[in-house]
Write a protein that holds these residues in place. Structure first.
Motif, short mmCIF file in Angstrom:
data_model
loop_
_atom_site.label_atom_id
_atom_site.label_comp_id
_atom_site.label_asym_id
_atom_site.label_seq_id
_atom_site.Cartn_x
_atom_site.Cartn_y
_atom_site.Cartn_z
N GLY A 32 6.34 0.68 -1.19
CA GLY A 32 5.97 -0.74 -1.28
C GLY A 32 6.71 -1.45 -2.40
O GLY A 32 7.15 -2.60 -2.24
N GLY A 33 6.84 -0.76 -3.54
CA GLY A 33 7.58 -1.36 -4.65
C GLY A 33 9.03 -1.62 -4.26
O GLY A 33 9.59 -2.69 -4.54
N THR B 104 4.64 -4.37 -8.48
CA THR B 104 5.01 -5.74 -8.08
C THR B 104 5.94 -6.34 -9.14
O THR B 104 6.98 -6.92 -8.83
CB THR B 104 3.74 -6.62 -7.99
OG1 THR B 104 2.72 -5.92 -7.29
CG2 THR B 104 4.03 -7.94 -7.31
N ASP C 189 3.27 -10.17 -1.33
CA ASP C 189 2.95 -8.77 -1.57
C ASP C 189 1.73 -8.43 -0.71
O ASP C 189 0.59 -8.77 -1.06
CB ASP C 189 2.67 -8.53 -3.06
CG ASP C 189 2.36 -7.06 -3.36
OD1 ASP C 189 2.03 -6.31 -2.42
OD2 ASP C 189 2.41 -6.68 -4.55
N ALA D 57 0.76 -5.40 0.19
CA ALA D 57 0.46 -3.96 0.07
C ALA D 57 -1.02 -3.64 0.26
O ALA D 57 -1.39 -2.52 0.58
CB ALA D 57 0.92 -3.44 -1.29
N GLN D 58 -1.89 -4.67 0.05
CA GLN D 58 -3.33 -4.43 0.19
C GLN D 58 -3.90 -5.24 1.35
O GLN D 58 -5.13 -5.41 1.43
CB GLN D 58 -4.04 -4.78 -1.13
CG GLN D 58 -3.48 -4.01 -2.31
CD GLN D 58 -4.29 -4.19 -3.59
OE1 GLN D 58 -5.26 -4.94 -3.64
NE2 GLN D 58 -3.88 -3.50 -4.64
N SER E 35 3.16 -1.81 1.66
CA SER E 35 3.16 -0.42 1.20
C SER E 35 2.34 0.41 2.17
O SER E 35 1.30 -0.06 2.67
CB SER E 35 2.53 -0.33 -0.19
OG SER E 35 2.25 1.03 -0.51
N LYS F 275 -3.57 3.30 1.15
CA LYS F 275 -3.60 1.92 1.67
C LYS F 275 -4.30 1.90 3.03
O LYS F 275 -4.48 2.93 3.66
CB LYS F 275 -2.17 1.36 1.79
CG LYS F 275 -1.41 1.34 0.46
CD LYS F 275 -1.88 0.23 -0.48
CE LYS F 275 -1.68 0.56 -1.93
NZ LYS F 275 -0.53 0.03 -2.61
C1 LIG Z 1 0.38 -0.17 -3.70
C2 LIG Z 1 0.87 -1.48 -4.15
C3 LIG Z 1 2.23 -1.72 -4.37
C4 LIG Z 1 3.29 -0.65 -4.40
O1 LIG Z 1 3.33 0.18 -3.34
P1 LIG Z 1 4.02 1.65 -3.49
O2 LIG Z 1 4.14 2.04 -2.06
O3 LIG Z 1 3.05 2.48 -4.27
O4 LIG Z 1 5.31 1.46 -4.16
C5 LIG Z 1 2.63 -3.01 -4.69
N1 LIG Z 1 1.74 -4.00 -4.79
C6 LIG Z 1 0.42 -3.81 -4.61
C7 LIG Z 1 -0.50 -4.95 -4.73
C8 LIG Z 1 -0.07 -2.53 -4.29
O5 LIG Z 1 -1.37 -2.36 -4.11
#
Ligand SMILES: *Cc1c(COP(=O)(O)O)cnc(C)c1O
Length: 379
Positions: free
Chosen positions: A68-69, A97, A165, A167-168, A189, A194
């Motif tokens: 995700g990063g 992030t 972002d 990721a969540q 991510s 997740k």
């Molecule tokens: C998990 C997460 C990331 C990063 O994801 P990775 O796959 O661990 O690199 C970035 N932003 C948020 C808000 C996250 O929860």
């Protein structure tokens, strides 16, 4: 309220046994096939998942990436973000992030959050905009989509890009629109915990632009356009084939898992409403939003000792976590402390994430709330 269990009930913060179990057999069979196929890097499984993920998100293109990063980093690189640019985000973002922004050479700027939603406050974005600003990067924290209608207007009026972002926020919505379709590029991510998680590291971007997608295709693969034609300064951030297999197998379950998570969150809401009198606040409810509760973060009343509460909960076999205790700009590694976000700082000190995962039982949830009640002095 319903009688609460008296005996100790173990409640881990997260438990992946249900989602893992759902695909274990099919995954092992698929891995065997993958090994026999002998084509391991950027194999057809990656493209298959990318197509499925784009469709799920309502995007035209998805590009599988290493995490995700890295997805945030690639999104920013596609938009030519680099040294001399500024990217506006929030202090209660994940470390990844902010470091993704810094990896490009750009400077992260921090807008304060809306105390009601804990997402970036559009009004606080405006004063940070200057000639260096290139991107607004909201985080749909805990699974609640930020106020994208207002953020989109600000971006449009100031000719800025948006990178979400997400990721969540797998499957989250606001004003009927899914997370990820409000921006030029959205970053995802698939970290194992997740809402849609791989069995290792994985991420993706989604976009409506074929140009951005094609640039991403090159960047994640050493900047190549065609073999040995390194058009860009690229890197290896390819999605692994085995993770793509896991993700494709899990995706059909995602909607059901999400609905169950929402039901669990609503059950917590009811219990908290019954048991507490202002000592803790349930997560925000925005009528136009579909919150998908990647995390169920409550807010403790001012003056309560979070460390002590967590310790008390732990003694009762309830594991909790904090997302995130300190704004990223106050972390030791972050040298330049230009922006101050008082609301973010206050809330970072008072939030507490309760256990939530697909498969959590009502009994476990009742026990969590009972234990929380026992851990907080009556004010
Ligand atoms: C998990 C997460 C990331 C990063 O994801 P990775 O796959 O661990 O690199 C970035 N932003 C948020 C808000 C996250 O929860």
């Amino acid at each position: 309220m319903a009688t609460l269990p008296k005996k100790t009930v173990n409640v881990p913060f997260a438990d992946l046994s249900y989602p893992t179990g759902a695909v274990k057999k099919t995954y092992i069979a698929a891995v065997k096939k993958f090994l026999d196929g002998g084509n391991f890097i950027l194999s057809k499984e990656v493209e298959e998942f990318e197509k499925k993920w784009a469709k799920y998100c309502g995007a035209d293109f998805a590009l599988g990436l290493s995490s995700g990063g890295d997805a945030i980093y690639v999104a920013l690189k596609i938009l030519d973000v680099g040294k001399g640019d500024e990217v506006i985000t929030q202090g209660n973002a994940y470390n990844a992030t902010v470091t993704a922004i810094m990896r490009t050479g750009a400077k992260p700027r921090f807008a304060d959050i809306d105390p009601e939603t804990l997402t970036i406050n559009p009004e606080k974005i405006l004063p940070l905009i200057n000639e260096k600003t290139k991107v607004i990067l909201p985080v749909h924290l805990y699974g609640l989509v930020a106020d994208m209608e207002r953020i989109s207007k600000i971006a449009e009026q100031n000719k800025l890009f948006i990178v979400e972002d997400c990721a969540q926020a797998h499957g989250a919505k606001r004003e009927g629109k899914k997370a990820g379709i409000w921006s030029e590029i959205a970053a995802w991510s698939f970290y194992p915990t997740k809402n849609l998680g791989a069995f290792g590291e994985a991420g993706a971007i989604t976009t409506k632009s074929e140009k951005y997608f094609q640039r991403g295709v090159a960047l994640r693969n050493l900047g190549q356009e065609g073999k040995n034609n390194h058009k860009y300064f690229g890197f290896n951030m390819r999605l692994d084939g085995l993770e793509a297999i896991a993700l494709s197998l899990k995706l059909p379950f995602l909607n059901d898992w999400t609905e169950k998570r929402i039901e669990a969150a609503e059950f917590y809401d009811e219990l908290i409403d019954e048991v507490f009198d202002g000592e803790v606040a349930a997560p925000p409810k925005i009528s136009s939003a579909k919150h998908i509760y990647h995390l169920y973060a409550i807010t403790l009343k001012k003056g309560l000792d979070r460390n002590l509460i967590q310790k008390n909960l732990s003694k009762q076999a309830v594991q909790t976590a904090v997302h995130y205790p300190v704004p990223v700009y106050k972390q030791p590694f972050f040298a330049e402390k230009t922006d101050k976000c008082p609301i973010t700082e206050d809330l970072c000190s008072r939030i507490l994430s309760l256990p939530i995962f697909f498969g959590i039982t009502r009994k476990q949830q009742k026990y969590v709330v009972e234990s929380l009640r026992n851990s907080i002095p009556i004010i």
